[in-house]
Design a protein around this motif. Sequence first.
Motif, PDB file in Angstrom:
ATOM      1  N   MET A   1      42.160  18.229 -69.052  1.00 46.61           N
ATOM      2  CA  MET A   1      41.678  18.678 -67.762  1.00 46.61           C
ATOM      3  C   MET A   1      40.229  19.126 -67.895  1.00 46.61           C
ATOM      4  SD  MET A   1      43.474  21.463 -65.375  1.00 46.61           S
ATOM      5  CE  MET A   1      42.732  21.988 -63.878  1.00 46.61           C
ATOM      6  N   ALA A   2      39.413  18.738 -66.944  1.00 49.47           N
ATOM      7  CA  ALA A   2      37.993  19.063 -66.979  1.00 49.47           C
ATOM      8  C   ALA A   2      37.757  20.534 -66.650  1.00 49.47           C
ATOM      9  CB  ALA A   2      37.239  18.185 -66.003  1.00 49.47           C
ATOM     10  N   GLN A   3      36.747  21.068 -67.274  1.00 50.54           N
ATOM     11  CA  GLN A   3      36.315  22.447 -67.036  1.00 50.54           C
ATOM     12  C   GLN A   3      35.719  22.540 -65.627  1.00 50.54           C
ATOM     13  OE1 GLN A   3      36.893  25.369 -68.281  1.00 50.54           O
ATOM     14  NE2 GLN A   3      35.662  25.499 -70.111  1.00 50.54           N
ATOM     15  N   PRO A   4      35.988  23.598 -64.852  1.00 51.50           N
ATOM     16  CA  PRO A   4      35.385  23.716 -63.523  1.00 51.50           C
ATOM     17  C   PRO A   4      33.861  23.827 -63.619  1.00 51.50           C
ATOM     18  CG  PRO A   4      36.880  25.555 -63.975  1.00 51.50           C
ATOM     19  CD  PRO A   4      36.853  24.694 -65.186  1.00 51.50           C
ATOM     20  N   ALA A   5      33.181  23.327 -62.610  1.00 49.03           N
ATOM     21  CA  ALA A   5      31.720  23.336 -62.585  1.00 49.03           C
ATOM     22  C   ALA A   5      31.179  24.738 -62.318  1.00 49.03           C
ATOM     23  CB  ALA A   5      31.214  22.379 -61.515  1.00 49.03           C
ATOM     24  N   VAL A   6      29.928  24.939 -62.672  1.00 48.34           N
ATOM     25  CA  VAL A   6      29.202  26.166 -62.352  1.00 48.34           C
ATOM     26  C   VAL A   6      28.348  25.865 -61.130  1.00 48.34           C
ATOM     27  CG1 VAL A   6      27.466  27.812 -63.151  1.00 48.34           C
ATOM     28  CG2 VAL A   6      29.164  26.920 -64.763  1.00 48.34           C
ATOM     29  N   GLU A   7      28.408  26.713 -60.120  1.00 46.11           N
ATOM     30  CA  GLU A   7      27.647  26.516 -58.888  1.00 46.11           C
ATOM     31  C   GLU A   7      26.516  27.537 -58.782  1.00 46.11           C
ATOM     32  OE1 GLU A   7      29.829  25.095 -55.128  1.00 46.11           O
ATOM     33  OE2 GLU A   7      31.094  26.650 -56.029  1.00 46.11           O
ATOM     34  N   THR A   8      25.356  27.074 -58.329  1.00 49.13           N
ATOM     35  CA  THR A   8      24.245  27.941 -57.953  1.00 49.13           C
ATOM     36  C   THR A   8      24.106  27.792 -56.444  1.00 49.13           C
ATOM     37  OG1 THR A   8      23.111  27.678 -60.071  1.00 49.13           O
ATOM     38  CG2 THR A   8      21.760  28.328 -58.197  1.00 49.13           C
ATOM     39  N   TYR A   9      24.155  28.900 -55.711  1.00 51.02           N
ATOM     40  CA  TYR A   9      24.144  28.828 -54.250  1.00 51.02           C
ATOM     41  C   TYR A   9      23.524  30.084 -53.643  1.00 51.02           C
ATOM     42  CZ  TYR A   9      28.207  31.890 -54.634  1.00 51.02           C
ATOM     43  OH  TYR A   9      29.043  32.941 -54.936  1.00 51.02           O
ATOM     44  N   TYR A  10      23.202  30.019 -52.352  1.00 50.02           N
ATOM     45  CA  TYR A  10      22.586  31.119 -51.618  1.00 50.02           C
ATOM     46  C   TYR A  10      23.603  31.700 -50.642  1.00 50.02           C
ATOM     47  CZ  TYR A  10      18.973  33.640 -49.006  1.00 50.02           C
ATOM     48  OH  TYR A  10      18.197  34.602 -48.424  1.00 50.02           O
ATOM     49  N   GLU A  11      23.732  33.041 -50.665  1.00 54.59           N
ATOM     50  CA  GLU A  11      24.680  33.702 -49.776  1.00 54.59           C
ATOM     51  C   GLU A  11      24.258  35.155 -49.579  1.00 54.59           C
ATOM     52  OE1 GLU A  11      29.374  33.456 -49.738  1.00 54.59           O
ATOM     53  OE2 GLU A  11      28.692  34.794 -51.328  1.00 54.59           O
ATOM     54  N   ASP A  12      24.311  35.606 -48.359  1.00 52.97           N
ATOM     55  CA  ASP A  12      24.014  37.013 -48.030  1.00 52.97           C
ATOM     56  C   ASP A  12      22.656  37.486 -48.559  1.00 52.97           C
ATOM     57  OD1 ASP A  12      26.543  37.161 -46.796  1.00 52.97           O
ATOM     58  OD2 ASP A  12      27.500  37.783 -48.671  1.00 52.97           O
ATOM     59  N   GLY A  13      21.650  36.609 -48.476  1.00 58.55           N
ATOM     60  CA  GLY A  13      20.298  36.987 -48.876  1.00 58.55           C
ATOM     61  C   GLY A  13      20.026  36.988 -50.362  1.00 58.55           C
ATOM     62  N   LYS A  14      20.960  36.489 -51.152  1.00 54.16           N
ATOM     63  CA  LYS A  14      20.805  36.441 -52.611  1.00 54.16           C
ATOM     64  C   LYS A  14      21.197  35.069 -53.144  1.00 54.16           C
ATOM     65  CE  LYS A  14      20.223  40.965 -53.402  1.00 54.16           C
ATOM     66  NZ  LYS A  14      19.115  41.573 -54.047  1.00 54.16           N
ATOM     67  N   TRP A  15      20.600  34.709 -54.263  1.00 51.81           N
ATOM     68  CA  TRP A  15      21.013  33.513 -54.996  1.00 51.81           C
ATOM     69  C   TRP A  15      22.081  33.948 -55.979  1.00 51.81           C
ATOM     70  CZ3 TRP A  15      19.950  28.706 -53.716  1.00 51.81           C
ATOM     71  CH2 TRP A  15      18.888  28.486 -52.834  1.00 51.81           C
ATOM     72  N   LYS A  16      23.129  33.136 -56.103  1.00 53.27           N
ATOM     73  CA  LYS A  16      24.279  33.509 -56.920  1.00 53.27           C
ATOM     74  C   LYS A  16      24.739  32.344 -57.784  1.00 53.27           C
ATOM     75  CE  LYS A  16      25.804  36.626 -53.285  1.00 53.27           C
ATOM     76  NZ  LYS A  16      26.930  37.088 -52.478  1.00 53.27           N
ATOM     77  N   ILE A  17      25.461  32.692 -58.851  1.00 53.54           N
ATOM     78  CA  ILE A  17      26.148  31.673 -59.649  1.00 53.54           C
ATOM     79  C   ILE A  17      27.607  32.078 -59.776  1.00 53.54           C
ATOM     80  CG2 ILE A  17      24.097  30.984 -60.943  1.00 53.54           C
ATOM     81  CD1 ILE A  17      25.335  32.460 -63.387  1.00 53.54           C
ATOM     82  N   LYS A  18      28.466  31.061 -59.818  1.00 47.80           N
ATOM     83  CA  LYS A  18      29.881  31.316 -60.069  1.00 47.80           C
ATOM     84  C   LYS A  18      30.516  30.048 -60.610  1.00 47.80           C
ATOM     85  CE  LYS A  18      32.099  30.199 -55.688  1.00 47.80           C
ATOM     86  NZ  LYS A  18      33.003  30.670 -54.647  1.00 47.80           N
ATOM     87  N   VAL A  19      31.630  30.221 -61.283  1.00 51.78           N
ATOM     88  CA  VAL A  19      32.434  29.101 -61.754  1.00 51.78           C
ATOM     89  C   VAL A  19      33.351  28.717 -60.606  1.00 51.78           C
ATOM     90  CG1 VAL A  19      34.154  28.362 -63.442  1.00 51.78           C
ATOM     91  CG2 VAL A  19      32.293  29.876 -64.155  1.00 51.78           C
ATOM     92  N   GLU A  20      33.405  27.416 -60.291  1.00 54.64           N
ATOM     93  CA  GLU A  20      34.259  26.945 -59.196  1.00 54.64           C
ATOM     94  C   GLU A  20      35.684  27.455 -59.370  1.00 54.64           C
ATOM     95  OE1 GLU A  20      33.856  22.686 -59.247  1.00 54.64           O
ATOM     96  OE2 GLU A  20      32.292  22.763 -57.728  1.00 54.64           O
ATOM     97  N   GLY A  21      36.273  27.842 -58.270  1.00 55.64           N
ATOM     98  CA  GLY A  21      37.636  28.347 -58.290  1.00 55.64           C
ATOM     99  C   GLY A  21      37.717  29.861 -58.357  1.00 55.64           C
ATOM    100  N   LYS A  22      36.649  30.510 -58.740  1.00 55.48           N
ATOM    101  CA  LYS A  22      36.613  31.972 -58.777  1.00 55.48           C
ATOM    102  C   LYS A  22      36.276  32.481 -57.381  1.00 55.48           C
ATOM    103  CE  LYS A  22      37.096  32.274 -63.264  1.00 55.48           C
ATOM    104  NZ  LYS A  22      38.209  32.869 -63.932  1.00 55.48           N
TER     105      LYS A  22
END
Length: 77
Positions: A1-22
Amino acid sequence: MAQPAVETYYEDGKWKIKVEGKERASKTFETKAEAQAAGRERAMELHTEHVIRNMDGKISEKNSYGNDPRPPKGSRG
């Protein structure tokens, strides 16, 4: 099974990173450049894909750091 991707995105006035599924972001940043660098580093640690989104949520870039299901021709030895 593949590892979930890491996302960089903008939300609530901040740039954020998270692992997909979290549910929550793992880190927040003031600039996209800072978030991208941290996201790239995390994706490299996890040997997975890094998905970078624009402020509007559209994907602007994807980079793979291992376990690529379709590696470029000539890279399979």
